[in-house]
Design an enzyme around this catalytic site. Sequence first.
Site, PDB file in Angstrom:
ATOM      1  N   LYS G 104      19.073  59.106  55.687  1.00  0.00           N
ATOM      2  CA  LYS G 104      19.632  58.411  54.338  1.00  0.00           C
ATOM      3  C   LYS G 104      18.064  58.726  53.685  1.00  0.00           C
ATOM      4  O   LYS G 104      17.135  57.770  53.877  1.00  0.00           O
ATOM      5  CB  LYS G 104      19.881  56.945  54.361  1.00  0.00           C
ATOM      6  CG  LYS G 104      20.093  56.498  52.978  1.00  0.00           C
ATOM      7  CD  LYS G 104      20.070  54.925  52.933  1.00  0.00           C
ATOM      8  CE  LYS G 104      19.596  54.567  51.481  1.00  0.00           C
ATOM      9  NZ  LYS G 104      19.246  53.106  51.345  1.00  0.00           N
ATOM     10  N   GLY G 165      18.680  45.040  46.119  1.00  0.00           N
ATOM     11  CA  GLY G 165      18.150  43.731  46.161  1.00  0.00           C
ATOM     12  C   GLY G 165      18.641  42.827  44.950  1.00  0.00           C
ATOM     13  O   GLY G 165      17.996  41.655  44.835  1.00  0.00           O
ATOM     14  N   ALA G 191      23.356  50.042  47.112  1.00  0.00           N
ATOM     15  CA  ALA G 191      22.393  49.301  46.369  1.00  0.00           C
ATOM     16  C   ALA G 191      22.825  48.562  45.216  1.00  0.00           C
ATOM     17  O   ALA G 191      23.652  49.187  44.452  1.00  0.00           O
ATOM     18  CB  ALA G 191      21.019  49.913  45.695  1.00  0.00           C
ATOM     19  N   GLY G 192      22.723  46.957  45.028  1.00  0.00           N
ATOM     20  CA  GLY G 192      23.026  46.343  43.890  1.00  0.00           C
ATOM     21  C   GLY G 192      24.296  45.458  44.054  1.00  0.00           C
ATOM     22  O   GLY G 192      24.450  44.671  43.241  1.00  0.00           O
ATOM     23  N   ASN G 213      23.058  45.704  51.728  1.00  0.00           N
ATOM     24  CA  ASN G 213      22.184  45.154  52.653  1.00  0.00           C
ATOM     25  C   ASN G 213      22.132  43.400  52.290  1.00  0.00           C
ATOM     26  O   ASN G 213      22.656  42.595  53.088  1.00  0.00           O
ATOM     27  CB  ASN G 213      20.940  45.814  53.011  1.00  0.00           C
ATOM     28  CG  ASN G 213      20.100  45.164  54.318  1.00  0.00           C
ATOM     29  OD1 ASN G 213      20.209  44.041  54.528  1.00  0.00           O
ATOM     30  ND2 ASN G 213      19.333  46.014  54.751  1.00  0.00           N
ATOM     31  N   THR G 214      21.383  43.530  51.375  1.00  0.00           N
ATOM     32  CA  THR G 214      20.847  42.125  50.956  1.00  0.00           C
ATOM     33  C   THR G 214      22.267  41.098  50.920  1.00  0.00           C
ATOM     34  O   THR G 214      22.093  39.910  50.808  1.00  0.00           O
ATOM     35  CB  THR G 214      20.270  42.153  49.416  1.00  0.00           C
ATOM     36  OG1 THR G 214      18.994  43.339  49.727  1.00  0.00           O
ATOM     37  CG2 THR G 214      19.511  40.958  49.181  1.00  0.00           C
TER      38      THR G 214
END
Lengths: 70, 70, 70, 70, 262, 262, 262, 262
Positions: G104, G165, G191-192, G213-214
């Site tokens: 990635k 994040g 992301a986001g 992830n977050t």
Amino acid sequence: MTTTIRVTLNGDARDVVRGRTVETLLEDLGLHPRLVVVEHNRQILDRTRFAETEVQEGDNLEVVHFVGGG
Amino acid sequence: MTTTIRVTLNGDARDVVRGRTVETLLEDLGLHPRLVVVEHNRQILDRTRFAETEVQEGDNLEVVHFVGGG
Amino acid sequence: MTTTIRVTLNGDARDVVRGRTVETLLEDLGLHPRLVVVEHNRQILDRTRFAETEVQEGDNLEVVHFVGGG
Amino acid sequence: MTTTIRVTLNGDARDVVRGRTVETLLEDLGLHPRLVVVEHNRQILDRTRFAETEVQEGDNLEVVHFVGGG
Amino acid sequence: MNETRFDEPLIIAGRAFRSRLILGTGKYSDNASMIRAIEAADAEMVTVAVRRVDLDRTKEEGILYHLDPDQIFLLPNTAGCYTAEDAVRYARLGRAAGISDWVKLEVIGDRETLLPDVAATIEAARVLVAEGFKVLAYTNDDLITALRLEDAGCAAVMPLASPIGSGLGLVNPYFIREIKRRLSCPVIVDAGVGTASDACLTMEQGVDGILMNTAVAEAEDPVRMAIAMRHAVIAGRAAFLAGRMPRREVAVPSSPVTGMLA
Amino acid sequence: MNETRFDEPLIIAGRAFRSRLILGTGKYSDNASMIRAIEAADAEMVTVAVRRVDLDRTKEEGILYHLDPDQIFLLPNTAGCYTAEDAVRYARLGRAAGISDWVKLEVIGDRETLLPDVAATIEAARVLVAEGFKVLAYTNDDLITALRLEDAGCAAVMPLASPIGSGLGLVNPYFIREIKRRLSCPVIVDAGVGTASDACLTMEQGVDGILMNTAVAEAEDPVRMAIAMRHAVIAGRAAFLAGRMPRREVAVPSSPVTGMLA
Amino acid sequence: MNETRFDEPLIIAGRAFRSRLILGTGKYSDNASMIRAIEAADAEMVTVAVRRVDLDRTKEEGILYHLDPDQIFLLPNTAGCYTAEDAVRYARLGRAAGISDWVKLEVIGDRETLLPDVAATIEAARVLVAEGFKVLAYTNDDLITALRLEDAGCAAVMPLASPIGSGLGLVNPYFIREIKRRLSCPVIVDAGVGTASDACLTMEQGVDGILMNTAVAEAEDPVRMAIAMRHAVIAGRAAFLAGRMPRREVAVPSSPVTGMLA
Amino acid sequence: MNETRFDEPLIIAGRAFRSRLILGTGKYSDNASMIRAIEAADAEMVTVAVRRVDLDRTKEEGILYHLDPDQIFLLPNTAGCYTAEDAVRYARLGRAAGISDWVKLEVIGDRETLLPDVAATIEAARVLVAEGFKVLAYTNDDLITALRLEDAGCAAVMPLASPIGSGLGLVNPYFIREIKRRLSCPVIVDAGVGTASDACLTMEQGVDGILMNTAVAEAEDPVRMAIAMRHAVIAGRAAFLAGRMPRREVAVPSSPVTGMLA
């Protein structure tokens, strides 16, 4: 002739007993060779060559592994 | 010797009377020199040189102006 | 004395043989009593009374059931 | 016979000299009659009647005005 | 304090503008409408495109027949260019008209979306800045690209609100706000505004101005929409400067809660 | 066509207003700011609350010491009332001040959200209309209630954009648009506007005006926000009248696609 | 038709995945939570970062002590790299671990926003593709860049929904939809995403998968959020394939309008 | 923790439901699709309407020929009623079918928008509760009305997301969230959901369930959309219970920022 050599290991200067190979150095550090990757003077060192590669004065070694990341 | 030369004007082949300058060519086309810009063989031709620049066989002329745009 | 009476059934005038009960009327219509609800002159008629309730001249009957809806 | 009476003025008990009218009471309070509205025992008191309306023992007076609001 | 005094002028490349609304001049049904819309919008700067003179048709189409560069500042664009080289060529032609050395640089990367080719835009910006141009660069809403364009010496960076001619409004206020927060040069939002509230919301992000074309030209009544846009830009600017109340999910009375009758 | 001529006046109960922005007078830090904000907003009508005179404090607080009813039309409200009966009482007190027979009716149903009790509002409206009041009724964004208030004879219906003092803006444009489409009387959006773009977007739904208080009074700079709101209301109104361009998910160039150089 | 059969597998670089949800492994309070979250999410691929072994601390931190590459496909990332050169170096180190030649790729352009440097990303992608890597490239939501990354031979293009994040969700669905529409390679939004509805909405744009992830690691209850995300991705995918009803501003009854009683 | 164990059952009027998704049965192209959609949605309760038997057509249309009340809980509605009296009449007819004493009460106030007449709804609710009905009352998103319906003894309050059959989704999450926060009885959002992300977002507000019809019945592929909705409701519920990460306008890396190579 001193019995130790000075290398840079993960960014820090470190004294290592002369004659250690990458494999024995990892052993000294308590690291399993299969779980790390070694960059030797900016070149990735194939795992099959850990045993034959002797650490030299002034070597720059990076020992990395996978950590949690996104 | 023919009395006309062939030039490319705004992308189209066009016959022009030999000896015309850019200034007189614009006049022929009914264009005001102050309201257009001329590219002569891919080089912008300064307006002050319209009178002295004779159109030559094979010349590539682009005559452009401002139009509405966003 | 005529043999039919006129009732309003689901909004439409309809001639019904005199002496029919709600139960027999539903039978005539091919309707299963367990799958419909009957309003008899604006009062809900309990299913247990279908057999004993005779349809009278001028009765207003509404026979409803469940259909798809949101 | 006491010289003061007790009224409720804007929710608080208050002693007022007997014989005061709404007009003179407002004067005592330093209020301009044109800038307030008076509710006298739950009835709005027209401004023209301030002078003639004598305050009585036990009266409930609300003196209101406009303040900033949205 | 009246409307002309609540704010500083917008300064681009040393030139001061009272109005923060820049109009495009394309797509109007006729030139008279365009002129009246520009006046109604109170715009001081308008963009123009560089195109071949149509030698077979009327010469009326040249916009200098309709707009006086002494009255309104003309900003030539490079619309329609798909390479840095082409954009540089058009910029030079626009400058050769003798009005100014300003250019609204755009290098398109895709015919369907008209989104910019940011790499080519940066490349062209460098060339043009080196040639002394005042470059106002149309770009997408990517902060990194905006920073590079500023580094390249652009006089202003012009991120999009949404694609050209789409009227979708300000889709990503976060990115626009971040670009404004991080750049020192003027940030003019260009493209995508569809109606007055879009313009107002855009200015509330703190940007320095807006360039629009279709929203006015394709309104049912372009002149009225120009009026709307003039006020919307002022409104959004004033609101940004005023500092809005906090949003809160609880209600708060506007009238006093004390002094109620018993 | 300039800004004063693109539009008809707003007519409520036979009275014409040039300005479509109505301000509340609560929550200002001081009366001078309030006065200056009203002027900057170019408001012709402001709301006031009816409260007990504070007999122990300065008499300065009465708003008639600061606002001249001959200069600005005062609209008494029934803010703070939780029953139809109370609202009627306050409305009568407001009328007894002798300025007009207008009232902004509000009957609150809940202390936390300040949302209206629509049943009590309709009840109070009927009583007040029968007594000759011109009733401008604050309500939620429910069409059915709005229709009932119009049927009750209200001079204007005033649905909320979002809760009083919340600054959340126009949360449900569909409902507001539908109310406007279906009612014949003026529709003034009341409560919830937080900044200029909210006001602009609200006017773009076609409503006849906006009443706001907190957005101006609690802005960091109320006077500048008042300027913003003045322009935002004009902008939204003009955009509504102008008829916006269509939204489209495809891009359309603003400059000609023909006439490019070879 | 049950949930495992309504859809085709996701194919990236010839490898089939049943699950369209990829998880990051950073930021968990502890490894046990991470493992349980991955299981609850039913993820088949997770990202890992390459970092120096901490020679002074416990060796427990190596993630291979916790995750078995035979059970779950590990995707090394180049997070934290700010140049193409660095990213290539990290990618090579990741490959040297001997698990796969996938990477990635991310090349960050700014420390505050963590937005990608798209020029450097394209450059690094070209190098890595030439070296035989399967490159999944993190990028912004710019179509032109996405097209270039596909041209460079990326196995998948991974545009952001919003900054890493941030939890702001899918800010620009238009751009994401357009990227998906125009690219042939898989598009994975990275992301986001902040909560389940973000993931669902993202998948409804037609994209092939999501990496997050977050949103899971920093939920109050990561395992429950992992369950939520698993279902949200399936829901969004199924809704996309199902084809939603049209939006309309008029109401349409769900029950028959005929057959009413008199 | 798997998907069946992360949550408590939904309890309405003492009856426990594992599924929080209630489906309407109207508008399907055919009964077979309806049955398959109900199964795919894993719904335990469906609504049905009360209508006259069509004496001139096939008797197939009765839904009890297709749905077994022992397998799926049938909730009769009062759809199509415009007065409290009519709604009470239909509720009684529905109960007389002998399945249960539950009713989904709706009293419509307007034929164009199908918005509820809240005054009539409250009135009908009181009558029906007094007659022992378990009333699930369809209403708008007004908190005050919702509180009154709860006070009237409703078993559940069912505010709309947007108008029936509109597919506009959850227009006002604030109001729905506030209703849920303030009521003790179950809150089931009814009407307006258009696709899976709408359902997911709705559940994330904390409400107890969703009733939908058109979104499934009018999807291009109703069965696939039913799958989507099943997962979306679970996802939204799980995300609500999990507690989402904070939204922030700054980026935060997912991978460690330490341990980078020199």
